[in-house]
Scaffold this motif. Sequence first.
Motif, PDB file in Angstrom:
ATOM      1  N   MET A  21       0.768  -1.369  -0.129  1.00 26.50           N
ATOM      2  CA  MET A  21       0.170  -0.037   0.026  1.00 26.50           C
ATOM      3  C   MET A  21       0.748   1.328   0.007  1.00 26.50           C
ATOM      4  O   MET A  21       0.519   2.018  -0.397  1.00 26.50           O
ATOM      5  N   THR A  24       2.347   1.713  -3.447  1.00 26.49           N
ATOM      6  CA  THR A  24       1.512   2.283  -4.410  1.00 26.49           C
ATOM      7  C   THR A  24       1.306   3.675  -4.184  1.00 26.49           C
ATOM      8  O   THR A  24       1.171   4.640  -5.198  1.00 26.49           O
ATOM      9  N   LYS A  25       1.052   4.174  -2.974  1.00 27.39           N
ATOM     10  CA  LYS A  25       0.841   5.598  -2.669  1.00 27.39           C
ATOM     11  C   LYS A  25       2.126   6.326  -3.009  1.00 27.39           C
ATOM     12  O   LYS A  25       2.031   7.573  -3.594  1.00 27.39           O
ATOM     13  N   ASP A  28       1.808   6.727  -6.859  1.00 28.38           N
ATOM     14  CA  ASP A  28       0.935   7.932  -7.128  1.00 28.38           C
ATOM     15  C   ASP A  28       1.739   9.397  -6.783  1.00 28.38           C
ATOM     16  O   ASP A  28       1.510  10.277  -7.624  1.00 28.38           O
ATOM     17  N   ALA A  29       2.298   9.336  -5.571  1.00 29.17           N
ATOM     18  CA  ALA A  29       2.911  10.572  -5.418  1.00 29.17           C
ATOM     19  C   ALA A  29       4.070  11.308  -6.263  1.00 29.17           C
ATOM     20  O   ALA A  29       4.006  12.240  -6.668  1.00 29.17           O
ATOM     21  N   GLU A  32       2.325  12.396  -9.406  1.00 28.33           N
ATOM     22  CA  GLU A  32       1.083  13.318  -9.248  1.00 28.33           C
ATOM     23  C   GLU A  32       1.730  14.535 -10.069  1.00 28.33           C
ATOM     24  O   GLU A  32       2.950  14.865 -10.184  1.00 28.33           O
ATOM     25  N   LEU A  49       5.533   9.724   3.096  1.00 28.31           N
ATOM     26  CA  LEU A  49       5.277   8.467   2.989  1.00 28.31           C
ATOM     27  C   LEU A  49       6.575   7.708   3.285  1.00 28.31           C
ATOM     28  O   LEU A  49       6.474   6.517   4.113  1.00 28.31           O
TER      29      LEU A  49
END
Length: 197
Positions: A21, A24-25, A28-29, A32, A49
């Motif tokens: 998880m 994945t974050k 994405d960061a 972005e 993160l």
Amino acid sequence: LARLTKKAPEGWDIILPTLEMFDTKMKDAVNESHEGKRKHESTWPIHRLHYERSRYVYELYYTKKEISKELYEFCIREKVVDGNLIAKWKKPGYEFLCSLAAINKGSTNFGTTNICRVPLRLRSGKIAPSVLTGCISCASCDKGAPIWWNSRLPEDEGAGSKRSAEDDEIERRAAALRGDGGDKRARQGDGGPGGLD
């Protein structure tokens, strides 16, 4: 992380979903959009993160004692978590250090540590996030440390009783990054505890 599954010690399957998880974050960061952000704002979620992933494993081992020493050392050896950051957390005064970049004296203009290392009660003027990490305060004496750009400031903390238009602008930008309409003080325009309009 999947590449590590074959040689991972017992207990890896318990922490793997959370680590995935975080991965994945992190992806994405990194992907972005940087549109409308200042130069360093795009790296703030990455610093947070990185902190949270390392803190997750640290607390599982030291606080909750839910993982073995072998698994903890495996995570450090395979660079799943930041071993240098965790080593700092073991030292007095650095228990909630947000990033090693915050104590790197070479990354500041005057050869000092980052502003987030100064306790909120000792600051004068505006309270703003560190330009480098997005951390407002990771001083061990502050409640809820680390306090990130998208966290709410504790009401009883903070320096100075006057809020300026620049402080309101910072709060508005932080609210936009959080995805909410801002906190009550910023919307009403009052100066907070003991503050002036």
